[in-house]
Every structure is written in structure tokens, then in C-alpha cells.
Design an enzyme around this catalytic site. Sequence first.
Site, PDB file in Angstrom:
ATOM      1  N   LYS A 190       0.922  -1.363   0.036  1.00  0.00           N
ATOM      2  CA  LYS A 190      -0.026  -0.117   0.031  1.00  0.00           C
ATOM      3  C   LYS A 190       0.889   1.127  -0.028  1.00  0.00           C
ATOM      4  CE  LYS A 190      -1.845   2.568   3.333  1.00  0.00           C
ATOM      5  NZ  LYS A 190      -1.659   3.858   2.654  1.00  0.00           N
ATOM      6  N   GLU A 264      10.833   0.685   9.727  1.00  0.00           N
ATOM      7  CA  GLU A 264      11.606   1.826   9.733  1.00  0.00           C
ATOM      8  C   GLU A 264      10.769   3.018  10.068  1.00  0.00           C
ATOM      9  OE1 GLU A 264      14.768   1.474   8.479  1.00  0.00           O
ATOM     10  OE2 GLU A 264      14.807  -0.557   7.667  1.00  0.00           O
ATOM     11  N   CYS A 298      13.521  10.691   6.632  1.00  0.00           N
ATOM     12  CA  CYS A 298      13.507   9.923   8.163  1.00  0.00           C
ATOM     13  C   CYS A 298      15.208  10.010   8.695  1.00  0.00           C
ATOM     14  CB  CYS A 298      13.245   8.586   7.936  1.00  0.00           C
ATOM     15  SG  CYS A 298      13.975   7.687   6.668  1.00  0.00           S
ATOM     16  N   GLU A 393      10.719  14.942  15.772  1.00  0.00           N
ATOM     17  CA  GLU A 393      11.020  15.035  14.524  1.00  0.00           C
ATOM     18  C   GLU A 393      10.162  16.046  13.794  1.00  0.00           C
ATOM     19  OE1 GLU A 393       9.516  11.602  12.248  1.00  0.00           O
ATOM     20  OE2 GLU A 393      11.490  11.448  11.045  1.00  0.00           O
TER      21      GLU A 393
END
Length: 781
Positions: A190, A264, A298, A393
Site C-alpha cells: 500500500k 523503519e 527519516c 521530528e
Amino acid sequence: MTVKEIFETMDYGPAPESAADALAWLVDQGSAFGHFINGKFTAPSEGFDSKNPANGETLAQLSQATQTDVDTAVKAARSAQKKWAALPGHNRARYLYAIARLVQKHSRLFAVLETLDNGKPIRESRDIDIPLVHRHFYYHAGMAQLMDSELPDREALGVCGQIIPWNFPLLMLAWKVAPAIAMGNTVVLKPAEYTSLTALLFADICRQAGLPKGVVNIVTGDGAVGEMIVNHEDIDKIAFTGSTSVGRKIREATAGSGKALTLELGGKSPYVVFEDADIDSAIEGLVDAIWFNQGQVCCAGSRLLVQEGIADRFYAKLKARMDGLRLGNPLDKCIDVGAIVDPVQLKTITDLVESNTDGEIYRAGATIPAEGCFYPPTLITGLSTASKLMQEEIFGPVLCSMTFRTPAEAVEIANNTRYGLAATLWTENVNLALDIAPKLTAGVVWVNATNLFDAAAGFGGVRESGFGREGGWEGLAAYTKPKGSTKALTKAEPFMGEDGPVDPLDRTAKLYIGGKQARPDGGYSQNIYAKNGKLLGQAPIANRKDIRNAVEAAAGAKAWSKTTGHLRAQILYYIAENLSARAEEFATRIDALTGKKGGTKEVEAAISRLFTYAAWADKYDGQAHGVPIRGVALAMKEPVGVIGAMCPDEAPLLGLISAMAPAIAMGNRVVLTASEIYPLAALDFYQVLETSDVPAGVVNIVSGNHAELALTLADHLNVDAVWSFSSSDISGLIEGASAGNLKRTWVNNGQSRDWMGAAGEGKAFLEAATEVKNIWVPYGE
Ligand code: NAI
């Protein structure tokens, strides 16, 4: 005007890449997409618009998958899997090669479509994303080719559910699909709801490559479709890239399901500049670290740490460089910074920055286009480690910075984060670089470079950045399992007996914590009987406090992780020697505990196993990957840290040693929970440890109720991994509780293991006991 003045004022004219072919391709598809299931596109159904974030225009309509769509896709993947896996590796290699060639052939179309859909500068999609995509398929065509000869003991996991984010839409697809299908798995993938178009173009490439039906299935939709995949009963593995919060949910949702999982997740990666660094290069590196893909990366170098002596000069140069960055139409080849993926993400970034009251903010002078999702390159200096923006983040073009004085302080600040994905360091001093790189808690470290990726070098993090690696040999572990069938574990019941006097000369067993024998905190113990009902002794019942003490002792024994493999080998040999001296006594004890006659063999196997890991202690080497840059990626094997292990009942001494020996051989410290029903052999074993020069805290042994103790271990923030070979049904409990700090888990899911045989030792244990850190080092011309 002088020539000099002309040069100084000369601006870049626009050089837009044409969108015509990509837009025509969308129109050819009817500007509306269904799902790609069993080699065919389904008819478009109700869904949502896919928009160009640079101008808000609708590019196409996407369908929101229903449960029936997901079920059909999984079914297609399931029926294709056995045949696909049974093909000779060479045949699969040819399909991967064909895909690589076709992506390469259509790379311009892919690049433009990616930029339209995601907003990233065309220079990046053209020169980085798409070349890395075909590189990944070429590389894994090679892995399919080599699987039969190089991985003869491994086989495919089955059907893989793969959920990917929007920041590198096609590249993340490649990272997921290439290794999975190379190893004989089939997939249901997906893409992210903002960026599904290149995945749908890729589906068409699979068709053109003649890939057998059902090997790759793509369903579109939002997080709800992701959840359907995660919860699907007929999926063997989930691979996810995205936010830590969704990763945590997936860890909880898959706990106890038996599904393999790799995550991840996010990062807040440090970018450390020492005072002897080549400043201009370090600043150019920052452009790639935090303004690459608008900082929506990331592993973005989002935490700048500058050594105090050069900070003023560095910031001044950095601001000047920021002012030179060009922001605007992502299809323009002159653009450095494109559009943020979606208004939702733009708002997240804006809100986070606006809520900050610390430090000083500097925004690049670039003109912001009137329409579209744009955010200027931003620098916030003078933050402290506690500032929210140094910890959270942002996932946008915002660089947060503070200074440090000494290398030791740099390491401390760099590691002061719940994440551990990547780190960058800049220094001209090779000694300093090689001293600091191993000290940084991260899965990837770049020396005098940043954001380098390659299919040959595994990528992935530690701590809350997730677990598992993508790429390289280590990435294949995530898509394969050992060959052969497994057997369900049956839980043996403890022997019962009459309460009677314990032999006064028989010492009551204790816990072994921090190199000392310790009474259990609660003061409780349980009687352990032989088969004939004779009381054999008493085993302490540890509680949470004892586990916490044991973890503290293990955490304090950090120095063990820095010892040499040679020293660890010597100690393991010494343990074997001391166990051998008492072999008969241990064999008798095991026979009495289990009511069987296997004690002598078990002790012999335990001594041999200690030799095996003494042998491996200085031989389980890393690798130097030949990556296509002017340098190497050194894949270093590092200890995981503190490992909690629930030991099996099937082999009360051998099982404990089978968990302990690989872990300490690789430099970990352990908290071992002895077999729940036959704990005494393990508790006797601490006497062997005491005489074998094992430093205090490296091995801690407790006994008690597995479910209770496992929960405390899995919950504990200072435990880095939990293994379970227990006969109690605790795999799900461990996986669920581990979601807190996303520690690694390795559980038996109620399956037994032949501890006397090959399954009781070897590479699987060594892999579980190590993390691979890829350190990219410039090398050669
Ligand atoms: P997200 O983690 O929500 O989305 C990633 C993927 O997971 C998408 O395909 C999404 O549809 C799917 N998803 C969402 N909820 C799910 C669920 N409950 N179960 C299964 N799949 C689910 O990321 P999002 O919302 O797009 O971005 C939010 C933040 O996540 C960003 O600001 C950034 O901090 C972080 N992020 C990190 C990424 C990375 O590469 N580490 C990539 C994307 C976002």
C-alpha cells in the site's frame, strides 16, 4: 556594468522539465485508478484525489480499498507464492532484471510523475530517487540469482504486507518489493495516500515485464487500508516505513500473531561538525542533509551540533548559503527546494516551529510562491538538549542547532534522543572520526558526507527508529526464514511432591545479580521436586524489583561491550573448562530435575556450545561494501546492548547457555530467566560463572514466573532486546509490551527448538545478538 557585476547579479532562468508526457500518461489511464490485483487493474471505485502539492491541481482519482479488495489481493498473493518461490533463483532474477531495465527505460516518466505527485525537485527525483530504484532491482536480481547457492538453508516467508510513506514513494516501494520478490515472497503493497501514482505506474511495469500474476499486488487508500493489511490473518510478514507512532501501533497490533515485522521509523539524526572540519564541505553537506526533499527524510541531519570555536563563522556561512537556495516549481531544474507533500504536513511543520519559544530563528530569504505548499529553509540556533525541537521530528526543512565543547560532549548530545537512525560527522582528523563513529547510537553513520544510500549497504535504525535492515545481505534476513518445519511446544508440568525437610547441607539457590548471589526481593521461593517426589531444593521467585536490579547491573557493565573478541573468547573457553570440571555433578542434577537420562549429553553439548561461541567471538566479522561512491561502507557488527532472555524448559542448562553464549560473545550483557520448571541447573551454573572471570553484571540469572518477569523485561526502557524460548505462552505479551521503546524481540511463538541439534546454535543467534551499523567512509580516489 562590468563583467564581475554581471556574474554577481546573474540569476538562473527557469528551466522547467516538461510535464506533458506524465500528464498524458495519466489521461491515458482515464485519470482514475483502481487497484493492481492478480496482474490486472480493477475498475476505479470511490476514493479521493491525488494532488500536485506545488499548485494544488488534481492529478488523478485514487480508489480507497475495501476489505474485499484487500482480501482479494492477499488471496492472489497467496495463490501465486508457492509457484514463485519454487522457480529457480535464476528465473526470478530475470524478472527483477526486466523490471530494472524497464524502470531505467522509463526513468524520465517516473521522475516527472514523482515530482508532480510529491513536490520534490526534479533534480532529486531524476538523479537520486529513480536511479536508486533501478539500482535496487539490479542488485536484488543478483540476490535472486545467488539465493540457491548462498542461502541454501533459507526460504521465503510467504505473503508480505508492505506499507510505505510518501517521502520517497517509488524508492520505498523498491526497497520493499525488490528483496521480497527476489527471495520468493509475494507482496501486497500500500503506497501512501498522498503519493500513489508512481506505484501504479510501477504496477504497469510489472505487467510489461511479464511478472507472474499475483506476485506484486498494489492497493491504494489511507491508514485504514494499512490497518486491514496489518490485521489480515493470511499475511506472514509486515514491513512498514513511516512514523514512529504508527509503527508502535503496528507492533501492538501484530503482537502474538506470529507475523514477522520490520519497522523503519522516524529519526532526529545528529549532524556533528568538529572545529577542524572542512567548513565549506560541511555546509554543502547540510544542504543535502536537511534541505534534500524539503527535510522530509527519516534520516535527515536535522540536529546540527557545531563545535563552539567555529560556531559563529559556521552559522554566518550557513545563513549565506541558505539565502542562495532556490525555492519554487519542483519541475524547474534550477530549483533546490520544492513543495511540501501536502497542506496537512505543511501545517504540522508550521505549528511545530511556531510553538517553539527557544533559540533564534533564521529563515532563508527565498521568495515563497504565492500558491502551493512551500516552507522556507529555516535554521534555529541556540537550542538546548531539552528543547522540544531538538527532540521532536519536524519532518520539514527546519534545522535545529546547538553547540558543544568537546568530542565527548558531542557524543553525549548526539545520543540524547529516543531515536537512532543515522548520524553524520565532519572532521579532517581520521583518528577523531574513527573514534566517534562507533560511539554514535545509529544504524548508519556518514563520515564527511551525508544521506548516501545504496542497495548494497543495509539501512535501518535502532531504538525508536525501528528494527530490521533494508538492503545488503542483512536485508535478506527480513524476507527469509530457516528452511524446515517446526513443531509445537508442549508445556511440561513441574513434578509435585510432599513438603519435607531440605537437606541442610544443600545450599538454597539464590538469584545471581551484578556478580553477586542475591536473595529474592520478595523473600519467596518455590520447592522443586524430582519425578519421584523427592524435594531437590528451593528456587527463588524473582519479582519486578529483582528484574530491575538485574537490568541495572547489566546496564552498568557497559565496559564488556568494548572488550575485544579475543578476550570474550578466552572467558567463554574458561567457562567451558570450569563447567567441564563439574560435568558429572551437572548431569546428575539435570537427570534429577527432568526425570530423564539425558544429563550427560546435555552437559557435553553445553560445553561444545560454549566452544562454538568462543570460536565466533572473534570471527563474526563485518563487511566492507563496495558502494558506488568514492568510498566504502563498513558494515560493523555491534552488540545490541542489554538482552533479556527467557530460557527453555526443553534443555534447562543447554538452553540457558545457548542464549547466554552468543549474546556475551558478541559483547552484550544479559538477564537470563531460568527454565520455569527446572530452574536449579541454571542457578547452579552461576557458581561456574563466579570462577570464570566473567565481569560482574555481564550475566545475571533470575528464576520465577515467566509471564510476570517477561513483561517487566519487555517494558523496561534499558532493555534493548527480549528473546523468548519459554514454554509459557508469552510471545504475544513480550511483543506487545516491547512497543514502548520498540525494542527488538525474538520469540518462539509456541514452537519448539531442537537444542541438541543445529537449530540450537549458529548464525540466527549471532544475528539476533548484533546490530549492523554501516559507516560510510571516503576512501581512495
Ligand atoms: P504515517 O506513518 O501515518 O504514514 C505512513 C504510511 O502508513 C502511509 O501509507 C499511511 O497510509 C499508513 N498508515 C497510517 N496509519 C496506519 C495504521 N494505523 N496502520 C497501518 N498503516 C497506517 O505518516 P504520515 O501521517 O504520512 O506523516 C506523519 C509524520 O510521520 C511525519 O510528520 C513524519 O514525522 C513521519 N513520517 C516518517 C517517515 C519516515 O520515513 N520515517 C515517512 C513519513 C512520515
